[in-house]
Design a protein around this motif. Structure first.
Motif, PDB file in Angstrom:
ATOM      1  N   VAL A  93       0.833  -1.208   0.000  1.00 25.30           N
ATOM      2  CA  VAL A  93       0.000   0.000   0.000  1.00 25.30           C
ATOM      3  C   VAL A  93       0.865   1.254   0.000  1.00 25.30           C
ATOM      4  N   GLU A  94       1.991   1.233   0.753  1.00 26.87           N
ATOM      5  CA  GLU A  94       2.872   2.394   0.784  1.00 26.87           C
ATOM      6  C   GLU A  94       3.476   2.643  -0.594  1.00 26.87           C
ATOM      7  N   ALA A  95       3.889   1.545  -1.249  1.00 21.97           N
ATOM      8  CA  ALA A  95       4.479   1.707  -2.580  1.00 21.97           C
ATOM      9  C   ALA A  95       3.440   2.240  -3.560  1.00 21.97           C
ATOM     10  N   GLU A  96       2.227   1.673  -3.488  1.00 28.00           N
ATOM     11  CA  GLU A  96       1.165   2.124  -4.389  1.00 28.00           C
ATOM     12  C   GLU A  96       0.783   3.563  -4.090  1.00 28.00           C
ATOM     13  N   ARG A  97       0.796   3.940  -2.789  1.00 25.80           N
ATOM     14  CA  ARG A  97       0.445   5.303  -2.409  1.00 25.80           C
ATOM     15  C   ARG A  97       1.448   6.306  -2.982  1.00 25.80           C
ATOM     16  N   GLY A  98       2.732   5.973  -2.965  1.00 27.35           N
ATOM     17  CA  GLY A  98       3.743   6.883  -3.514  1.00 27.35           C
ATOM     18  C   GLY A  98       3.545   7.119  -5.004  1.00 27.35           C
ATOM     19  N   GLY A  99       3.270   6.035  -5.760  1.00 27.14           N
ATOM     20  CA  GLY A  99       3.049   6.192  -7.201  1.00 27.14           C
ATOM     21  C   GLY A  99       1.817   7.019  -7.494  1.00 27.14           C
ATOM     22  N   LEU A 100       0.746   6.748  -6.737  1.00 29.88           N
ATOM     23  CA  LEU A 100      -0.496   7.491  -6.970  1.00 29.88           C
ATOM     24  C   LEU A 100      -0.340   8.960  -6.616  1.00 29.88           C
ATOM     25  N   LEU A 101       0.417   9.267  -5.547  1.00 26.42           N
ATOM     26  CA  LEU A 101       0.634  10.664  -5.185  1.00 26.42           C
ATOM     27  C   LEU A 101       1.415  11.402  -6.277  1.00 26.42           C
ATOM     28  N   ASP A 102       2.420  10.737  -6.835  1.00 25.35           N
ATOM     29  CA  ASP A 102       3.184  11.377  -7.910  1.00 25.35           C
ATOM     30  C   ASP A 102       2.284  11.657  -9.104  1.00 25.35           C
ATOM     31  N   GLU A 103       1.468  10.652  -9.461  1.00 26.63           N
ATOM     32  CA  GLU A 103       0.569  10.856 -10.599  1.00 26.63           C
ATOM     33  C   GLU A 103      -0.418  11.987 -10.328  1.00 26.63           C
ATOM     34  N   GLU A 104      -0.953  12.030  -9.110  1.00 28.04           N
ATOM     35  CA  GLU A 104      -1.919  13.074  -8.776  1.00 28.04           C
ATOM     36  C   GLU A 104      -1.255  14.443  -8.776  1.00 28.04           C
ATOM     37  N   ASN A 105      -0.031  14.537  -8.293  1.00 26.91           N
ATOM     38  CA  ASN A 105       0.658  15.838  -8.291  1.00 26.91           C
ATOM     39  C   ASN A 105       0.892  16.324  -9.716  1.00 26.91           C
ATOM     40  N   GLU A 106       1.317  15.401 -10.584  1.00 25.90           N
ATOM     41  CA  GLU A 106       1.539  15.788 -11.984  1.00 25.90           C
ATOM     42  C   GLU A 106       0.234  16.241 -12.627  1.00 25.90           C
ATOM     43  N   GLY A 107      -0.848  15.485 -12.417  1.00 22.10           N
ATOM     44  CA  GLY A 107      -2.139  15.862 -12.995  1.00 22.10           C
ATOM     45  C   GLY A 107      -2.646  17.179 -12.425  1.00 22.10           C
ATOM     46  N   PHE A 108      -2.426  17.413 -11.128  1.00 18.07           N
ATOM     47  CA  PHE A 108      -2.885  18.638 -10.489  1.00 18.07           C
ATOM     48  C   PHE A 108      -2.145  19.850 -11.056  1.00 18.07           C
ATOM     49  N   ALA A 109      -0.837  19.724 -11.315  1.00 19.42           N
ATOM     50  CA  ALA A 109      -0.070  20.844 -11.885  1.00 19.42           C
ATOM     51  C   ALA A 109      -0.594  21.184 -13.278  1.00 19.42           C
ATOM     52  N   GLY A 110      -0.892  20.150 -14.096  1.00 18.81           N
ATOM     53  CA  GLY A 110      -1.423  20.401 -15.439  1.00 18.81           C
ATOM     54  C   GLY A 110      -2.784  21.074 -15.385  1.00 18.81           C
ATOM     55  N   ARG A 111      -3.651  20.578 -14.481  1.00 12.77           N
ATOM     56  CA  ARG A 111      -4.984  21.172 -14.375  1.00 12.77           C
ATOM     57  C   ARG A 111      -4.902  22.600 -13.865  1.00 12.77           C
ATOM     58  N   GLU A 112      -3.937  22.874 -12.977  1.00 10.74           N
ATOM     59  CA  GLU A 112      -3.780  24.238 -12.455  1.00 10.74           C
ATOM     60  C   GLU A 112      -3.385  25.200 -13.571  1.00 10.74           C
ATOM     61  N   ASP A 113      -2.477  24.790 -14.461  1.00  7.58           N
ATOM     62  CA  ASP A 113      -2.080  25.653 -15.588  1.00  7.58           C
ATOM     63  C   ASP A 113      -3.274  25.916 -16.502  1.00  7.58           C
ATOM     64  N   ASP A 114      -4.026  24.861 -16.784  1.00  9.13           N
ATOM     65  CA  ASP A 114      -5.203  25.031 -17.654  1.00  9.13           C
ATOM     66  C   ASP A 114      -6.204  25.999 -17.030  1.00  9.13           C
ATOM     67  N   LEU A 115      -6.414  25.879 -15.718  1.00  7.91           N
ATOM     68  CA  LEU A 115      -7.373  26.751 -15.046  1.00  7.91           C
ATOM     69  C   LEU A 115      -6.888  28.200 -15.039  1.00  7.91           C
ATOM     70  N   GLN A 116      -5.585  28.423 -14.914  1.00  7.74           N
ATOM     71  CA  GLN A 116      -5.048  29.784 -14.950  1.00  7.74           C
ATOM     72  C   GLN A 116      -5.310  30.424 -16.308  1.00  7.74           C
ATOM     73  N   VAL A 117      -5.064  29.655 -17.383  1.00  7.19           N
ATOM     74  CA  VAL A 117      -5.308  30.165 -18.738  1.00  7.19           C
ATOM     75  C   VAL A 117      -6.784  30.485 -18.922  1.00  7.19           C
ATOM     76  N   GLU A 118      -7.639  29.581 -18.460  1.00  7.80           N
ATOM     77  CA  GLU A 118      -9.087  29.784 -18.601  1.00  7.80           C
ATOM     78  C   GLU A 118      -9.545  30.994 -17.798  1.00  7.80           C
ATOM     79  N   LYS A 119      -8.936  31.208 -16.629  1.00  7.77           N
ATOM     80  CA  LYS A 119      -9.283  32.357 -15.801  1.00  7.77           C
ATOM     81  C   LYS A 119      -8.927  33.660 -16.509  1.00  7.77           C
ATOM     82  N   ALA A 120      -7.749  33.709 -17.165  1.00  8.78           N
ATOM     83  CA  ALA A 120      -7.339  34.922 -17.888  1.00  8.78           C
ATOM     84  C   ALA A 120      -8.290  35.205 -19.041  1.00  8.78           C
ATOM     85  N   ASN A 121      -8.693  34.145 -19.745  1.00  4.71           N
ATOM     86  CA  ASN A 121      -9.640  34.324 -20.850  1.00  4.71           C
ATOM     87  C   ASN A 121     -10.975  34.877 -20.348  1.00  4.71           C
ATOM     88  N   ILE A 122     -11.457  34.320 -19.241  1.00  6.11           N
ATOM     89  CA  ILE A 122     -12.753  34.780 -18.702  1.00  6.11           C
ATOM     90  C   ILE A 122     -12.654  36.230 -18.251  1.00  6.11           C
TER      91      ILE A 122
END
Length: 480
Positions: A121-150
């Protein structure tokens, strides 16, 4: 323990017995025969008592021995049960220890599996956290761009809205100016129309006021003329009225004077008539007293008349009651008449059968009486013949007086029996006659009760037979 004590007591009793025997032998030498007998009885009693005590002790020993054996057996059983329970406890403890070891082994396996699962579970948790952090950074950039457009879109929309608002304000100002100008024109036009109409109304009202004033003056003058005419007419009528009253009063005075003179003459005449009436009253006083007494008598009779009226009312009420009772009695009479008709029909039937039954009874009674009379006559003849024959035999045979007396007594007994038979036959004849007469009286009373006249009963031809018996009911007759 119990049996040993009893053996010791028996041994002690056996040891004590010889001295008692020696004492007894010594006493036998010293005392006489009677004392020895008494001592023998005492010793026997002591022996019986000792035997009883020995038997009691033996019984107690046997009982105690039995209890001891039972208790020892129970103790052995309990020891065996305890040993079996101990073995069961040991087996259960061994089984428990085995189960504890098994469960400890299972717990070790579960702990090992749990540690492995935690690592995975610890090993799986580390991989999932890395994936979630990467996805969160991408979504944050997209939201910033969308906010500027709005935000840029909102600025453009606000600018266009301000422009439209300014245009609408200009249009509203122009429309308001036009509307004010139109309202001013309409107000001026309406004001001119209202002033012209007001002037017209003033002229019309002034003309109407003048016309009304003229009409009122004309009505006033006309009313004044009518009042003056009415006043003159009323004054003439009043003058005529008072003149007429004056004439009437003068005529009334003349009439009253005439009436006064007439009343004086009438008063004188009344005085004369009063004197005459007084004389007449003196003459009528006695008839008046008679009339008053007559009135008092009539008043008393009137009181009696009230009583008579009350009696009359009571009599009428009683008459109505009697009338009702009469109606009821008529109904009862009708019912009784119908019942009488039914009874009369039954009487006719009974009358038809009664004649036959009476004739049959009379015939049987006559036959029976005839038979009884014939038997009585025959027996009387036989008796006289027998007495004559006996006398002839006695005279012819010249018997001894004793034999003749015996023969006479025998004949007397025979005669007595014959007389008893005759008496019985006479009683039967009397009884039959009595029965016939009682039957006849009973049937006659029944016929009278049914309404048959006595003349019809007598005309049937049934007459009672002569008898010295009473008229009481016989034993053979059953009265209704």
């Amino acid at each position: 323990m119990g049996p040993k004590k009893k053996d010791k007591k028996a041994a002690a009793a056996a040891e004590e017995a010889p001295p008692a025997a020696e004492d007894n032998t010594g006493m036998e030498e010293l005392v006489g025969k009677e004392k020895l007998t008494e001592q023998l009885q005492i010793l026997k009693q002591q022996l019986d008592k000792a035997m009883q005590e020995r038997n009691y002790v033996q019984l107690e020993r046997d009982t105690i021995q039995t209890f001891y054996d039972i208790t020892r057996k129970e103790v052995g059983d309990l020891e065996r049960k305890i040993m079996s329970k101990d073995r069961e406890i040991e087996n259960m403890e061994e089984h428990h220890r085995v189960e504890v070891r098994v469960y400890q082994q299972k717990v070790k396996h579960l702990e090992y599996e749990h540690e492995n699962n935690i690592k995975e579970v610890e090993a799986e948790r580390g991989g999932l956290l890395d994936e979630e952090n990467e996805g969160f950074a991408g979504r944050e950039d997209d939201l910033q761009v969308e906010k500027a457009n709005i935000r840029s879109t909102l600025v453009e929309a606000e600018i266009s809205n301000n422009r439209e608002i300014a245009q609408e304000k200009q249009k509203a100002a122009k429309n308001l100016t036009k509307m004010n100008e139109g309202f001013d024109e309409r107000l001026t036009h309406l004001r001119g129309r209202c002033e012209a109409r007001l002037e017209q109304l003033r002229a019309d009202l002034q003309l109407r006021r003048k016309v009304d004033i003229h009409e009122i003056e004309e009505r006033k003058n006309l009313h004044i003329n009518e009042l003056m005419q009415n006043h003159e007419i009323a004054f003439g009528q009043m003058k005529d009225y008072y003149n007429r009253i004056t004439r009437d009063n003068l005529e009334l005075i003349r009439d009253l004077k005439n009436e006064v003179s007439e009343m004086k003459s009438r008063a004188e005449q009344n005085q004369r008539e009063m004197y005459l009436k007084a004389q007449e009253n003196k003459g009528l006083k006695r008839p008046l007293e008679l009339r008053l007494s007559r009135v008092r008598e009539l008043q008393a009779q009137l009181k009696d008349r009230q009583k008579d009226n009350q009696s009359l009312r009571h009599a009428r009420a009683r008459s109505r009651k009697l009338q009702e009772e009469l109606v009821k009695l008529e109904a009862t009479h009708e019912a009784l008449r119908q019942e009488f008709q039914a009874v009369e029909a039954e009487r006719d039937d009974l009358y038809g059968s009664f004649e036959d039954s009476i004739k049959e009874v009379q015939r049987r009674s006559d036959v029976r009486n005839m038979v009884l009379e014939q038997n009585l006559a025959r027996m009387g003849g036989d008796l006289s013949k027998a007495s004559v024959q006996i006398n002839q035999v006695v005279h012819a045979s010249a018997l001894d007086p004793s034999k003749a007396e015996a023969l006479t007594s025998g004949l007397a007994n025979v005669l007595k029996a014959r007389n008893a038979m005759i008496t019985d036959l006479q009683y039967q004849v009397t009884r039959a006659t009595k029965g016939y007469n009682d039957t006849l009286r009973t049937l006659a009373s029944h016929m009278l009760r049914l309404g048959i006249p006595p003349e019809d009963i007598d005309s049937m031809g049934f007459a009672p037979m002569t008898s010295e018996t009473s008229v009481g009911p016989a034993g053979l007759i059953i009265t209704a």
